[in-house]
Design an enzyme around this catalytic site. Sequence first.
Site, PDB file in Angstrom:
ATOM      1  N   CYS A   1     -88.582  58.006  54.286  1.00 53.27           N
ATOM      2  CA  CYS A   1     -88.873  57.606  55.657  1.00 53.27           C
ATOM      3  C   CYS A   1     -87.717  56.795  56.239  1.00 53.27           C
ATOM      4  CB  CYS A   1     -90.173  56.818  55.729  1.00 53.27           C
ATOM      5  SG  CYS A   1     -89.997  55.096  55.235  1.00 53.27           S
TER       6      CYS A   1
ATOM      7  N   THR B   1     -87.599  53.662  57.028  1.00 58.85           N
ATOM      8  CA  THR B   1     -87.388  52.384  56.344  1.00 58.85           C
ATOM      9  C   THR B   1     -86.561  52.574  55.085  1.00 58.85           C
ATOM     10  OG1 THR B   1     -89.500  51.557  57.202  1.00 58.85           O
ATOM     11  CG2 THR B   1     -88.548  50.383  55.328  1.00 58.85           C
TER      12      THR B   1
ATOM     13  N   HIS C   1     -83.066  52.666  56.147  1.00 57.01           N
ATOM     14  CA  HIS C   1     -82.562  51.313  56.430  1.00 57.01           C
ATOM     15  C   HIS C   1     -82.131  50.635  55.129  1.00 57.01           C
ATOM     16  CE1 HIS C   1     -83.204  50.947  60.703  1.00 57.01           C
ATOM     17  NE2 HIS C   1     -84.467  51.307  60.609  1.00 57.01           N
TER      18      HIS C   1
ATOM     19  N   HIS D   1     -92.688  54.848  49.350  1.00 58.83           N
ATOM     20  CA  HIS D   1     -94.059  54.387  49.568  1.00 58.83           C
ATOM     21  C   HIS D   1     -94.932  55.452  50.229  1.00 58.83           C
ATOM     22  CE1 HIS D   1     -91.672  53.226  53.135  1.00 58.83           C
ATOM     23  NE2 HIS D   1     -92.743  53.618  53.808  1.00 58.83           N
ATOM     24  N   GLU D   2     -94.352  56.604  50.618  1.00 52.51           N
ATOM     25  CA  GLU D   2     -95.143  57.720  51.118  1.00 52.51           C
ATOM     26  C   GLU D   2     -95.342  58.677  49.942  1.00 52.51           C
ATOM     27  OE1 GLU D   2     -92.877  57.818  55.487  1.00 52.51           O
ATOM     28  OE2 GLU D   2     -93.025  59.627  54.292  1.00 52.51           O
TER      29      GLU D   2
ATOM     30  N   CYS E   1    -103.468  33.228  53.740  1.00 50.78           N
ATOM     31  CA  CYS E   1    -102.692  32.823  54.916  1.00 50.78           C
ATOM     32  C   CYS E   1    -103.551  32.993  56.170  1.00 50.78           C
ATOM     33  CB  CYS E   1    -101.400  33.621  55.018  1.00 50.78           C
ATOM     34  SG  CYS E   1    -101.624  35.315  55.617  1.00 50.78           S
TER      35      CYS E   1
ATOM     36  N   CYS F   1    -104.487  36.657  57.011  1.00 50.38           N
ATOM     37  CA  CYS F   1    -105.506  37.213  56.116  1.00 50.38           C
ATOM     38  C   CYS F   1    -106.886  36.643  56.433  1.00 50.38           C
ATOM     39  CB  CYS F   1    -105.148  36.915  54.661  1.00 50.38           C
ATOM     40  SG  CYS F   1    -103.754  37.868  54.026  1.00 50.38           S
TER      41      CYS F   1
ATOM     42  N   CYS G   1    -100.040  40.005  56.580  1.00 48.41           N
ATOM     43  CA  CYS G   1    -100.034  38.782  55.775  1.00 48.41           C
ATOM     44  C   CYS G   1     -98.660  38.129  55.818  1.00 48.41           C
ATOM     45  CB  CYS G   1    -100.390  39.153  54.333  1.00 48.41           C
ATOM     46  SG  CYS G   1    -100.165  37.828  53.125  1.00 48.41           S
TER      47      CYS G   1
END
Length: 347
Positions: free
Chosen positions: A38, A40, A43, A61-62, A94, A97, A105
């Site tokens: 992706c 990101t 990047h 992460h995909e 936090c 959350c 978060c």
Amino acid sequence: MTLAVRYTAARTLDTAPALSAPPGPGEVELAPAYVGICGTDLHIYHGDMDGRVHAPAVLGHEMSGRVVSVGPGVEGWRPGDAVTVMPLRWDDTCPACLRGHQHVCRHLDFIGIDSPGAMQQRWTVPAATLIRLPEALALDRAALVEPTAVAVHDVGRAAVRAGEKVVVVGGGPVGILIALVARAAGAEVRVVEPSAHRRLLAEELGLPAWHPADDEVSELVRQWTGDAGADVAFEVSGAAAGVDTAVDVLGVRGRLCLVAIHSRPREVDLHRFFWRELTLVGARLYDRSDFEKAVDLVADGTIPAERLISRVVPLTQAPAAFEALEGGGDVMKILVACTDDAQGAAV
């Protein structure tokens, strides 16, 4: 020996033995089948996120894959289950959350950025991150569930309603997914994209597309909307010109949803926000309900995932795939096949 793709320095990836540990309490071990690359990830590859990503780092992460083994205390999952992962861990303490916004978060661990990701042949993650996939859903298509969840969240943040006119500025994978999800919500959609290849794909999917240099996009929107302007614009391009276009096309009380990551401050015509009572909303990541809806949209064909997959490469060719995406051209989504079986089943 299992392998992983690692980011080691700007524009440098290697393949090395995976270091994924066996599952501990509350964890599961997965065999990733497909992992999407992706924006990101790009990047990170460019070195733009070195302050956050600590090399050597496993990206991705995909994903889609299957459960291999489960750790102590894990219930409801067994080896062979088809899954994807919502790659978020939060602290639950936090202010964000405590208000129910765990996806933003303050101490969020985005798995695949802040901790090891899916571009490896074995991957251990918390069982709480798993999202079940229908057995009938092909795993290559299921690798697009995560970016579809992004689009579902974005369309929800913009509160898109049936009959509204929506302009998506940026026709990359996430932009096209936003356009498809918005259309599924009953909106009329136009896409603004400079790439001829991506405009053609949008048109083939029934999404009219304009080049940003075709006359004035704002004039085309004026003609399309009977001089009213668009109800919603999504800025997905990440470019200063894209911000200008997204603001210009909006009518009175229009909503601008900021999706792209802008690495530097942008000038924005705030007088137009004042004059037309515009609204700006940010959209970041997703929650579990977004993921579950995304599974349904991919599984029922509302999202024609197979049309968005440009190429599938084996794990050992992942570095070359990053180079191909960096060069642009006629590419939409590239998947990395983490196993030989996955490669053989690819589109």
